[in-house]
Design a protein around this motif. Structure first.
Motif, PDB file in Angstrom:
ATOM      1  N   ASP A 133       1.547 -10.215 -44.297  1.00  0.00           N
ATOM      2  CA  ASP A 133       1.566 -11.132 -43.166  1.00  0.00           C
ATOM      3  C   ASP A 133       2.291 -12.430 -43.515  1.00  0.00           C
ATOM      4  O   ASP A 133       1.940 -13.121 -44.463  1.00  0.00           O
ATOM      5  CB  ASP A 133       0.124 -11.433 -42.736  1.00  0.00           C
ATOM      6  N   ALA A 175      -0.083   0.224 -37.697  1.00  0.00           N
ATOM      7  CA  ALA A 175       0.676  -0.516 -36.699  1.00  0.00           C
ATOM      8  C   ALA A 175       0.734   0.256 -35.394  1.00  0.00           C
ATOM      9  O   ALA A 175       0.258   1.377 -35.293  1.00  0.00           O
ATOM     10  CB  ALA A 175       2.092  -0.766 -37.216  1.00  0.00           C
ATOM     11  N   THR A 206       5.719  -2.325 -34.785  1.00  0.00           N
ATOM     12  CA  THR A 206       5.131  -3.580 -35.259  1.00  0.00           C
ATOM     13  C   THR A 206       4.035  -3.286 -36.265  1.00  0.00           C
ATOM     14  O   THR A 206       3.411  -2.228 -36.232  1.00  0.00           O
ATOM     15  CB  THR A 206       4.541  -4.390 -34.095  1.00  0.00           C
ATOM     16  N   GLY A 207       3.826  -4.233 -37.144  1.00  0.00           N
ATOM     17  CA  GLY A 207       2.727  -4.097 -38.079  1.00  0.00           C
ATOM     18  C   GLY A 207       3.174  -4.053 -39.523  1.00  0.00           C
ATOM     19  O   GLY A 207       4.339  -4.284 -39.846  1.00  0.00           O
ATOM     20  N   THR A 232       7.736  -7.588 -38.025  1.00  0.00           N
ATOM     21  CA  THR A 232       6.534  -8.120 -38.659  1.00  0.00           C
ATOM     22  C   THR A 232       6.478  -9.625 -38.423  1.00  0.00           C
ATOM     23  O   THR A 232       7.388 -10.214 -37.831  1.00  0.00           O
ATOM     24  CB  THR A 232       6.532  -7.841 -40.174  1.00  0.00           C
TER      25      THR A 232
END
Length: 716
Positions: A130, A83, A105-106, A10
């Motif tokens: 995030d 993701a 990812t994500g 992330t």
């Protein structure tokens, strides 16, 4: 064959999971963004620990690891949520080197495991925000066949922190806090070896150590004994966590044959007399927890602050952050009448309050503790009706609020007989009675209908826009320790959806239910019922470790008879955070009212940025009897709002290490409240990065400063 890894990457961190056909999934590394994950130890801690009646632990003991089901769990699949995933959630692709890491990812990942012996399946759910080096996680338990009585299940378990920190258990310490009525947030730091993790010869014993270090809380007061927060620290390393549940919980630290572990959990049968029945049609979801990574204690709480903000269910109404005057603390103390309230209302309006809250007693004709539940205004207290008082509050430009303890019915209330047993919390089929009260079970439609009618009447009739929601009755163990708490959260969400302008303060005899499950959806948190402003100082200073600074409702209750320095100190307690004003304002001199006004003006400067600041403690987290205490709120621009308390037993001077930021510039220290710093003196040592403070010989005393850096681009 080397076991493959799944790396969840992330913008805030990388988490590495070890996956293999002959072992359960384990989280073996958790590093900040840009860091290199490690492969962990030869015998990593399983990600999920699960015991049921009939399937316990091996070897046996009191620890919640070494579960036989947890050891038998095997990887089934993983799924990226929101993701991209190189494997599309189907496992390691054909032709992929088994030693290579599959990258996900994500913002989320779900990892499914199964135990062939019992037919139980677990799903470990991870969510991230995030840029925040932290994740939120929980465990879903399902059954393919049969009925299973689950008596413990981890929300998170890992030993990654030991390999990532590069140190041994001997070098690690736990920072944690005891909590009690009027004595909240009593922080301390203990080496793990000093709190239960005995050093033994593992090879000679041929078994892992059985010792553990446990922090837990029992009953419905989720923070009645301890805070569900911990920080594990070693040289240059800090792992921080928080259990997000409005009921019982625990966290546990211990050692394995080759490493160590941290386990986070909701209630268990062993500690809390809790179980859950899982069938193919009735899965169970554990309580959520948050885990973050940092380099120091202050950074760890900065991560936790960012995680709390990202997870909070903010509404448009929350942005207002009104300054509340409440008539209770050291003032009316639960005895409001029209005659007593009207002068207070006028004085609060003149002082600059935005909202006036009528606290306990407004519904009471006489003795009320064990007769409450109807929440009707007492005619004897308000000859012209409660509406007359509420109208006067509005006529002075303030919003109106009421104290409410919605979840309780007094044992002598008529409602105790008219509502069915199913509306109340029960244990072994018997209605619980504690402190002269029964407690409503919000899983019951009858209980929920009663509370909806109360709220509809008070908001609809009087137009209140604020409830101080209290909870002064703690239940012991009961079957609804998880789903009953979730029903309360669901009811709160529904109330605020129906009344979007309504703000709700979270209170439970002060901060006895100051957990993130409640705080994620309520406006402000009472930090204590402490009536002594000197003892309140360390509570106010420590509050941002347990909650967001913008939710820390710190009492400020100056009294006309106080000395000038104590009067000031009582107001300093409320400046950094959310000032919760009380006190006999009409009895004060003009000079004293001017001091109150100056404190409010300083507080309003803080309010402009309080929902963006990060807390720091230049002298460390305050202990209960520390003579010098300091709290700083660091703004995005690099400025520091700094409260310093000099309490009985202090030396005359103290040196506060401050980080002025990486860029050169002139450090300016300005008094924020009071605007005249005397008899204190302060000086900045730029070489050492230290603020020297002299209290002028006065104690107890306190000041608020603003520390600015002129002529520098801090990059913050």
């Amino acid at each position: 064959m080397t076991a493959p890894f799944v790396d969840w990457v992330t913008t805030g961190f990388t988490a590495r999971f070890r996956i293999g056909p002959e072992q359960p999934v384990s989280l073996v590394s958790f590093v900040s963004a840009g860091g290199t994950p490690s492969d962990g130890t030869a015998e990593p801690q399983p990600l999920v620990e699960l015991t049921t009646v009939g399937h316990g632990r091996f070897p046996g003991g009191f620890r919640h690891v070494d579960s036989t089901v947890g050891a038998r769990l095997r990887y089934v699949a993983h799924e990226a949520t929101g993701a991209t995933d190189a494997t599309d959630g189907s496992g390691v692709p054909d032709g992929t080197d088994a030693s290579a890491a599959v990258v996900v990812t994500g913002p989320g990942i779900r990892i499914v495991q199964a135990d062939a012996a019992t037919g139980l399946q677990t799903v470990s759910v991870f969510r991230a925000h995030d840029g925040v080096p932290a994740f939120r996680t929980w465990t879903e338990v399902r059954a393919e066949r049969g009925e299973h009585v689950v008596d413990s299940v981890s929300s998170f378990a890992s030993g990654a922190w030991l390999t990532d920190s590069g140190v041994d258990v001997d070098d690690l310490s736990l920072t944690h806090a005891a909590n009690d009525w009027a004595a909240e947030s009593r922080w301390r730091t203990d080496p793990l070896r000093a709190i239960g993790l005995a050093r033994i010869d593992r090879e000679a014993q041929h078994h892992p150590p059985r010792s553990r270090a446990v922090v837990q809380n029992r009953g419905s007061w989720s923070t009645g004994e301890a805070l569900p927060i911990g920080v594990l620290t070693g040289p240059g390393y800090a792992l921080v966590w928080e259990v997000e549940h409005n009921g019982p919980w625990l966290y546990e630290l211990g050692e394995t044959r080759s490493a160590a572990y941290l386990l986070l959990s909701g209630p268990t049968d062993q500690e809390h007399q809790w179980t859950a029945v899982v069938t193919p049609s009735a899965p169970f979801t554990s309580v959520p927890v948050s885990v973050g990574i940092a380099g120091s204690i202050d950074q760890a709480f900065g991560v936790l602050t960012a995680q709390r903000r990202a997870s909070r269910k903010l509404r448009a109404a929350d942005a207002a952050m009104p300054l509340v005057f409440n008539d209770y603390m050291n003032t009316l103390m639960g005895d409001p009448t029209t005659e007593k309230l009207l002068p207070l209302i006028d004085a609060a309006a003149d002082a600059g309050a935005d909202l006036f809250c009528i606290d306990a007693g407004w519904y009471a004709e006489g003795h009320w503790w064990d007769t409450v539940g109807a929440w009707e205004p007492a005619a004897s207290r308000f000859p012209g009706g409660l509406g007359e008082v509420v109208d006067h509050i509005r006529s002075r430009g303030m919003q109106a609020g009421l104290w409410l303890e919605p979840e309780v019915i007094g044992i002598h209330s008529p409602l105790a007989a008219s509502l069915p047993d199913s509306a109340f919390v029960q244990h072994h089929g018997v209605r619980v009675a504690e402190h002269g009260r029964h407690v409503l079970d919000l899983r019951s439609p009858d209980a929920r209908a009663h509370l909806d009618a109360v709220v509809d009447r008070l908001v609809g009739t009087f137009g209140v826009t604020f409830f101080k929601m209290d909870d002064n009755t703690m239940t012991g163990p009961w079957a609804g320790a998880v789903d009953g708490g979730r029903a309360l959260l669901d009811w709160l969400d529904d109330v605020q959806h129906r009344y979007p302008a309504l703000l709700i303060e979270n209170c439970a005899s002060g901060a006895m239910r100051a957990d993130q499950a409640m705080l994620s959806r309520l406006h402000v948190q009472s930090t204590s019922d402490q009536q002594d402003p000197v003892l309140s100082a360390s509570i106010a200073a420590a509050a941002p470790a347990a909650m967001l600074p913008e939710q820390a409702g710190n009492w400020a209750y100056p009294a006309p008879e106080m000395s000038d320095e104590l009067f000031t100190l009582s107001l300093v307690n409320g400046v950094l955070g959310r000032m919760y004003l009380s006190g006999h304002l009409p009895r004060m001199s003009a000079e004293q009212r001017a001091v109150v006004g100056s404190a409010i003006a300083a507080h309003r400067q803080v309010l402009e940025v309080v929902d963006t600041v990060l807390p720091v403690w230049p002298l460390g987290l305050p202990g209960w009897e520390d003579p010098w205490v300091a709290l700083g709120l660091r703004t995005a621009s690099g400025d520091l709002y700094l409260s310093v308390w000099s309490l009985p037993g202090t030396s005359r001077t103290v040196a506060l290490p401050l980080d002025p930021g990486p860029a050169p510039g002139r450090v300016v220290v300005e008094p924020l409240f009071p605007t005249a710093v005397a008899p204190w003196t302060v000086s900045w040592d730029g070489v050492a990065g230290v603020l020297h403070v002299d209290n002028g010989g006065a104690t107890p005393t306190a000041r608020v400063f603003r520390v600015r850096i002129e002529g520098a681009d801090t990059g913050r």
